[in-house]
Design a protein around this motif. Structure first.
Motif, short mmCIF file in Angstrom:
data_model
loop_
_atom_site.label_atom_id
_atom_site.label_comp_id
_atom_site.label_asym_id
_atom_site.label_seq_id
_atom_site.Cartn_x
_atom_site.Cartn_y
_atom_site.Cartn_z
N ASP A 373 0.82 -1.21 0.00
CA ASP A 373 0.00 0.00 0.00
C ASP A 373 0.85 1.26 0.00
OD1 ASP A 373 -2.21 -1.61 0.04
OD2 ASP A 373 -2.69 -1.28 2.16
N THR A 374 2.02 1.20 0.62
CA THR A 374 2.90 2.38 0.72
C THR A 374 3.66 2.62 -0.58
OG1 THR A 374 3.13 1.88 3.08
CG2 THR A 374 4.69 3.43 2.15
N GLY A 375 3.72 1.65 -1.44
CA GLY A 375 4.41 1.82 -2.72
C GLY A 375 5.80 1.23 -2.76
N CYS A 376 6.20 0.52 -1.70
CA CYS A 376 7.55 -0.05 -1.67
C CYS A 376 7.77 -1.04 -2.83
CB CYS A 376 7.81 -0.74 -0.34
SG CYS A 376 7.58 0.30 1.12
N ALA A 377 6.72 -1.76 -3.18
CA ALA A 377 6.83 -2.77 -4.24
C ALA A 377 7.00 -2.16 -5.63
CB ALA A 377 5.61 -3.69 -4.22
N SER A 378 6.87 -0.84 -5.74
CA SER A 378 7.08 -0.20 -7.04
C SER A 378 8.53 -0.33 -7.50
CB SER A 378 6.69 1.28 -6.96
OG SER A 378 5.32 1.42 -6.68
N CYS A 379 9.45 -0.39 -6.55
CA CYS A 379 10.87 -0.60 -6.87
C CYS A 379 11.33 -1.99 -6.42
CB CYS A 379 11.75 0.45 -6.20
SG CYS A 379 11.37 2.15 -6.66
N HIS A 380 10.91 -2.38 -5.22
CA HIS A 380 11.29 -3.70 -4.71
C HIS A 380 10.29 -4.73 -5.24
CE1 HIS A 380 14.52 -2.38 -2.02
NE2 HIS A 380 13.77 -1.34 -1.73
N ASP A 452 26.58 2.22 2.17
CA ASP A 452 27.72 2.58 3.01
C ASP A 452 27.51 2.23 4.48
OD1 ASP A 452 25.78 4.46 3.54
OD2 ASP A 452 27.04 6.21 3.13
N GLY A 453 26.47 1.45 4.78
CA GLY A 453 26.27 1.00 6.15
C GLY A 453 25.85 2.07 7.12
N ARG A 454 25.43 3.23 6.63
CA ARG A 454 25.09 4.33 7.55
C ARG A 454 23.85 4.01 8.38
NH1 ARG A 454 23.59 9.34 3.81
NH2 ARG A 454 25.37 8.55 2.62
N ALA A 455 22.90 3.28 7.81
CA ALA A 455 21.67 2.94 8.53
C ALA A 455 21.96 1.81 9.51
CB ALA A 455 20.58 2.54 7.55
N GLN A 456 21.55 2.00 10.75
CA GLN A 456 21.81 1.01 11.80
C GLN A 456 20.59 0.15 12.11
OE1 GLN A 456 24.85 2.66 14.89
NE2 GLN A 456 23.54 4.38 14.34
N SER A 457 19.56 0.29 11.30
CA SER A 457 18.37 -0.53 11.44
C SER A 457 17.60 -0.44 10.13
CB SER A 457 17.49 -0.05 12.60
OG SER A 457 16.93 1.23 12.29
N LEU A 458 16.63 -1.33 9.97
CA LEU A 458 15.79 -1.29 8.77
C LEU A 458 14.97 0.00 8.72
CD1 LEU A 458 14.62 -5.01 8.66
CD2 LEU A 458 16.16 -3.87 7.06
N LEU A 459 14.51 0.45 9.87
CA LEU A 459 13.75 1.70 9.90
C LEU A 459 14.63 2.87 9.46
CD1 LEU A 459 11.22 3.32 10.47
CD2 LEU A 459 11.89 3.40 12.89
N GLU A 460 15.86 2.92 9.94
CA GLU A 460 16.76 4.00 9.51
C GLU A 460 16.99 3.94 8.01
OE1 GLU A 460 20.40 4.61 11.61
OE2 GLU A 460 19.49 4.26 13.58
N ALA A 461 17.13 2.74 7.46
CA ALA A 461 17.33 2.61 6.02
C ALA A 461 16.15 3.21 5.25
CB ALA A 461 17.52 1.14 5.64
N ILE A 462 14.95 2.97 5.73
CA ILE A 462 13.75 3.54 5.09
C ILE A 462 13.77 5.06 5.19
CG2 ILE A 462 11.24 3.69 5.23
CD1 ILE A 462 11.28 0.76 6.26
N LEU A 463 14.15 5.56 6.36
CA LEU A 463 14.11 7.01 6.57
C LEU A 463 15.15 7.75 5.74
CD1 LEU A 463 13.54 7.12 10.45
CD2 LEU A 463 11.85 7.34 8.61
N TRP A 464 16.16 7.06 5.23
CA TRP A 464 17.13 7.70 4.34
C TRP A 464 16.62 7.80 2.91
CZ3 TRP A 464 20.92 10.85 5.01
CH2 TRP A 464 21.68 10.83 6.19
N ARG A 473 8.66 7.03 1.87
CA ARG A 473 9.34 7.31 3.13
C ARG A 473 8.47 8.17 4.03
NH1 ARG A 473 10.69 12.14 5.95
NH2 ARG A 473 12.64 11.85 7.11
N ASP A 474 7.86 9.22 3.47
CA ASP A 474 7.02 10.12 4.26
C ASP A 474 5.79 9.39 4.80
OD1 ASP A 474 8.84 12.10 3.72
OD2 ASP A 474 7.59 13.12 2.22
N ALA A 475 5.28 8.44 4.01
CA ALA A 475 4.13 7.66 4.47
C ALA A 475 4.50 6.81 5.67
CB ALA A 475 3.60 6.78 3.33
#
Length: 494
Positions: A373-380, A452-464, A473-475
């Motif tokens: 629903d959020t649209g993640c599957a549009s790329c993934h 580059d490993g900057r995200a320390q969790s899956l949530l952080e990866a999404i927020l980048w 991301r905003d959703a």
């Protein structure tokens, strides 16, 4: 050869020259379209969703070897080849001259002494944990603008190696040689407030090539960090028909959804022609064989038939490196021969994808719906069916669930490295596969994500995520916490 147009690239132009396959029938196309169609019912798993690698899927182990299993459908004889390839992947290379002629030729400049030391347990690399830790599974790519480029590829962005430091920075060197640099990373905290008031602190990195061993970099040098990616399922990704990948490309955003994925088209040294890139964080390599040979050259300084320079990535400005002792001065033409390269490629091609976990858990199913629903599957993109191949039965005609389109997407200024690669701009990255992502901590001992490993969790990866993924991301930021938690639980089940 006519230039391959950025907006009209066809499967006929970008042939799967690396595969021997049978054309699909219309009946097969219809069946494939049906089985890979987006889900409409999120109350139960889809059929075969528990087998992300098809018949090549392996059991989900509970130890650090979860990514190191051979494809589940290999024959006994193929498993022997897998084991030998694994031995070559793990081999510790030594400097020349040495009594162990089959293992000498290291460097003189290098990032690691074996493939396994970057791809630890065949999983993700990591950033240095502090000033006393090394960067063994991370390095900087480097290039400068200009150069001959490839006229056969439209929109190709010409770059060339730094005249002193080449195309990759090596932070290790043999005795008597100077390493090229030390990787220095500093982080700035970036707080993000979620819908319920929770604050997540992101790490915004700054990279410096410190302690330069051969003088200054070119004034126009462009640096880009890279962490070694996980290795599972690579052969299945190689077997996805290029026409199916191109079917998801929408470079001009004709459907107006804000997503404009496009293929990276690169020059395939192996076949001396343009091909679609599939490997690397910017899809800069077309095949497993070429990716493997390039890593031997750049990471370890080992020559092969595809990359014959015995001094690896050393430049003419590094005269001691070029003239230093190398491992091809005895009875060998190359430091690793084609037979060994074939075994390494076979190993890399057949690292099995672990089975899904908890896919019928109600929270996981809710998270799957949020993902769509959020649209993640549009790329993934969740699912594909591989080519029906005559010589690779282990990857042939498999329904797989990699959650990637292997296309380039503009990910915004926050993730931009400002260094082009092939047709990829400084803001574009390839959609990484998500299969196995929930086992990262178990295999690699950390939860670091992104290039580059900057995200320390899956949530952080999404927020980048930004650029084409900004709306998704905003959703995620705005959604209720139970939905956000369910989304993470779904990702952890992959």
């Amino acid at each position: 050869m006519a230039a391959l147009a950025a907006t009209q690239t066809s499967a006929a132009e970008l042939q799967d020259l690396h595969l021997n396959f049978e054309p699909r029938t219309e009946d097969e196309r219809a069946r494939i379209a049906n089985v890979t169609a987006p889900p409409i019912d999120f109350n139960a798993p889809q059929r075969f969703e528990d087998l992300p690698g098809g018949a090549a899927t392996v059991r989900a182990r509970t130890d650090a070897d979860a990514f190191s299993q051979p494809s589940g459908n290999l024959s006994f004889e193929q498993e022997l080849d897998f084991r030998v390839g694994n031995g070559l992947f793990r081999k510790i290379w030594v400097s020349s001259p040495a009594s162990t002629l089959a293992s000498d030729g290291l460097g003189p400049l290098y990032n690691a002494r074996s493939c396994q030391r970057c791809h630890i347990k065949d999983g993700r690399g990591h950033t240095p944990s502090g000033p006393d830790d090394n960067a063994i599974s991370m390095f900087l790519r480097v290039s400068i603008p200009g150069g001959p480029g490839h006229q056969e590829i439209e929109d190709y962005i010409a770059t060339q190696p730094d005249p002193t430091y080449g195309s990759q920075m090596q932070d290790l060197a043999l005795l008597g040689h100077q390493a090229e640099y030390t990787l220095d990373i500093t982080y700035e905290d970036v707080p993000v407030t979620l819908s319920d008031g929770e604050t997540v602190t992101l790490r915004k990195p700054t990279y410096t090539a410190a302690d330069l061993g051969y003088g200054p970099l070119h004034p126009d040098a462009m640096l880009s960090p890279r962490v070694a990616p996980q290795m599972i399922g690579l052969g299945l990704l190689e077997a996805i028909p290029v026409e199916d990948l191109l079917a998801n490309a929408d470079p001009d955003d004709a459907d107006g959804d804000g997503i404009s994925g496009r293929p990276n088209i690169v020059w395939a040294t192996e076949f001396d022609t343009p091909m679609m890139g599939r490997y690397g964080h910017k899809a800069g390599m077309p095949t497993i064989m070429e990716q493997s040979a390039a890593a031997f050259a750049g990471d370890i300084g080992i020559s092969s038939p595809l990359y014959p320079a015995s001094h690896g990535d050393c430049t003419e400005a590094q005269i001691d490196c070029v003239k230093g002792p190398h491992g091809d001065g005895d009875t060998r033409v190359f430091e690793i021969d084609q037979i060994s390269m074939d075994l390494v490629a076979f190993y890399s091609r057949n690292l099995g994808v672990p089975a899904r976990r908890d896919l019928d858990d109600p929270e996981v199913l809710r998270g799957k719906q949020v993902f769509h629903d959020t649209g993640c599957a549009s790329c993934h993109t969740p699912a594909f069916v591989t080519h029906r191949m005559t010589d690779r039965p282990e990857q042939s005609f498999q329904l797989i669930w990699p959650y990637t389109d292997l296309l380039l997407h503009d990910m915004g200024e926050g993730l931009a490295d400002n260094r082009p690669e092939g047709r990829a701009t400084g803001r574009e990255w390839k959609t990484p596969p998500l299969w196995g992502i929930g086992l990262t901590e178990q295999v690699s001992g950390h939860t670091q994500f992104l290039h580059d490993g900057r995200a320390q969790s899956l949530l952080e990866a999404i927020l980048w995520h930004g650029g084409e993924a900004q709306a998704a991301r905003d959703a995620v930021v705005a959604m209720p916490k139970p939905d956000r938690d369910a989304l993470i639980r779904f990702l952890e089940s992959l």
